[in-house]
Design a protein around this motif. Structure first.
Motif, PDB file in Angstrom:
ATOM      1  N   THR A  34       0.850  -1.187   0.000  1.00 43.99           N
ATOM      2  CA  THR A  34       0.000   0.000   0.000  1.00 43.99           C
ATOM      3  C   THR A  34       0.883   1.233   0.000  1.00 43.99           C
ATOM      4  O   THR A  34       1.789   1.364   0.836  1.00 43.99           O
ATOM      5  N   SER A  87      -3.553  10.332  -2.225  1.00 46.18           N
ATOM      6  CA  SER A  87      -4.009   9.073  -2.816  1.00 46.18           C
ATOM      7  C   SER A  87      -3.543   7.886  -1.999  1.00 46.18           C
ATOM      8  O   SER A  87      -2.549   7.960  -1.273  1.00 46.18           O
ATOM      9  N   GLU A 102      -3.012   3.674  -2.810  1.00 43.91           N
ATOM     10  CA  GLU A 102      -3.043   2.606  -3.809  1.00 43.91           C
ATOM     11  C   GLU A 102      -2.552   1.312  -3.188  1.00 43.91           C
ATOM     12  O   GLU A 102      -1.479   1.261  -2.608  1.00 43.91           O
ATOM     13  N   THR A 103      -3.358   0.270  -3.315  1.00 46.21           N
ATOM     14  CA  THR A 103      -3.023  -1.042  -2.761  1.00 46.21           C
ATOM     15  C   THR A 103      -2.949  -2.068  -3.873  1.00 46.21           C
ATOM     16  O   THR A 103      -3.841  -2.139  -4.720  1.00 46.21           O
ATOM     17  N   ASN A 104      -1.881  -2.855  -3.866  1.00 52.30           N
ATOM     18  CA  ASN A 104      -1.688  -3.906  -4.858  1.00 52.30           C
ATOM     19  C   ASN A 104      -1.558  -5.249  -4.160  1.00 52.30           C
ATOM     20  O   ASN A 104      -0.752  -5.416  -3.235  1.00 52.30           O
ATOM     21  N   ASN A 105      -2.355  -6.204  -4.598  1.00 51.86           N
ATOM     22  CA  ASN A 105      -2.291  -7.565  -4.081  1.00 51.86           C
ATOM     23  C   ASN A 105      -1.725  -8.456  -5.174  1.00 51.86           C
ATOM     24  O   ASN A 105      -2.378  -8.718  -6.188  1.00 51.86           O
ATOM     25  N   GLU A 135      -5.223  -7.966  -7.775  1.00 53.21           N
ATOM     26  CA  GLU A 135      -6.193  -6.886  -7.618  1.00 53.21           C
ATOM     27  C   GLU A 135      -5.493  -5.592  -7.213  1.00 53.21           C
ATOM     28  O   GLU A 135      -4.485  -5.607  -6.501  1.00 53.21           O
ATOM     29  N   LYS A 136      -6.056  -4.484  -7.668  1.00 53.51           N
ATOM     30  CA  LYS A 136      -5.556  -3.162  -7.311  1.00 53.51           C
ATOM     31  C   LYS A 136      -6.707  -2.305  -6.798  1.00 53.51           C
ATOM     32  O   LYS A 136      -7.805  -2.359  -7.336  1.00 53.51           O
ATOM     33  N   PHE A 137      -6.409  -1.554  -5.769  1.00 55.18           N
ATOM     34  CA  PHE A 137      -7.394  -0.636  -5.209  1.00 55.18           C
ATOM     35  C   PHE A 137      -6.766   0.748  -5.108  1.00 55.18           C
ATOM     36  O   PHE A 137      -5.626   0.884  -4.655  1.00 55.18           O
ATOM     37  N   SER A 138      -7.468   1.766  -5.547  1.00 53.90           N
ATOM     38  CA  SER A 138      -6.941   3.123  -5.450  1.00 53.90           C
ATOM     39  C   SER A 138      -8.033   4.093  -5.017  1.00 53.90           C
ATOM     40  O   SER A 138      -9.214   3.907  -5.325  1.00 53.90           O
ATOM     41  N   LYS A 139      -7.606   5.099  -4.293  1.00 53.93           N
ATOM     42  CA  LYS A 139      -8.522   6.126  -3.805  1.00 53.93           C
ATOM     43  C   LYS A 139      -7.802   7.461  -3.835  1.00 53.93           C
ATOM     44  O   LYS A 139      -6.642   7.559  -3.417  1.00 53.93           O
TER      45      LYS A 139
END
Length: 249
Positions: free
Chosen positions: A216, A228, A230-233, A238-242
């Motif tokens: 993250t 921002s 950003e999380t990467n698994n 999967e990627k999550f961003s805010k």
């Protein structure tokens, strides 16, 4: 006397202030999606005396009621739907402002578990857990660097190590590294924390058995406002961003 409302994404927050002999604060969270209400009630010292989750028809789903003595919580009672008596009660014995013993009772008011706590300078050194026959079932040992926990060791009833956790901190007492090892399956878990010059957390990474699978990253502007996340698994790909925007008046 006053109430305020916030509704967003199907959730309404309602704060109700009632004046009786002293100000009592109630907070309600009403979910339009699950048709439930969660209410928290405080006493005059803002101790939580009751938390309950109910349906819109006010049928109790689950609840917790707390009793205080000299601002110390001495009893916690837990209820579920259809239960007029607590399904479980926890009674705490104080040692100053700390818990000396914690005893767990079932619905028939029989002891099912108890914990004895040992402290040094208000830092907990050991938890010893007993069963209903007063036999030791497990222990937890703690070590410190000043007030920061540096290790936690979990022992079984015979004193054999089951798991261990270790922690490292920076000069600001912020966690920089966490290590956990489970003796049962010999698994190793690690967390890494990196901070910027303003001591804001900018990156977190997680490893399992030496393989990194979660990262993250947080970015900030010149005023150290979060821009921002950003999380990467790497396991699930999967990627999550805010992202965040700020308006100044």
């Amino acid at each position: 006397e006053t109430a305020s409302y916030l509704k967003e994404a199907g959730i309404k927050e309602e704060n109700i202030y009632l004046r009786q002999k002293y100000p009592t604060l109630k907070k309600q969270f009403v979910s339009d999606l699950s048709y439930t209400t969660t209410q928290t009630v405080y006493d005059s010292l803002f101790n939580i005396v009751e938390v309950k989750k109910a349906t819109h028809e006010n049928h109790i789903i689950e609840a917790q009621k707390n009793k205080f003595q000299n601002n110390f919580i001495i009893q916690e009672d837990y209820y579920t739907s259809g239960s007029n008596t607590p399904i479980q009660s926890i009674k705490n014995t104080p040692e100053g402002d700390l818990v000396k013993t914690k005893v767990v009772y079932n619905q028939q008011n029989k002891i099912i578990d108890s914990i004895v706590f040992e402290y040094k300078n208000k830092n907990i050194l050991k938890e010893t857990r007993f069963n209903d026959q007063k036999q030791i079932t497990s222990k937890i040992l703690f070590t410190y660097d000043k007030d920061n926990v540096t290790s936690i060791t979990y022992l079984d009833s015979k004193g054999k190590e089951e798991a261990v956790e270790k922690y490292t901190y920076n000069d600001h007492n912020d966690l920089t590294y966490k290590y956990a090892y489970n003796s049962f399956d010999k698994s190793k878990y690690e967390e890494f924390y990196v901070y910027n010059k303003q001591n804001k957390l900018k990156q977190t990474s997680v490893k399992l058995n030496d393989v990194q699978f979660l990262t993250t990253v947080q970015k900030f502007d010149s005023k150290n406002n979060l821009l921002s996340i950003e999380t990467n698994n790497s396991n699930t790909k999967e990627k999550f961003s805010k992202k965040f925007n700020y308006v100044y008046d």
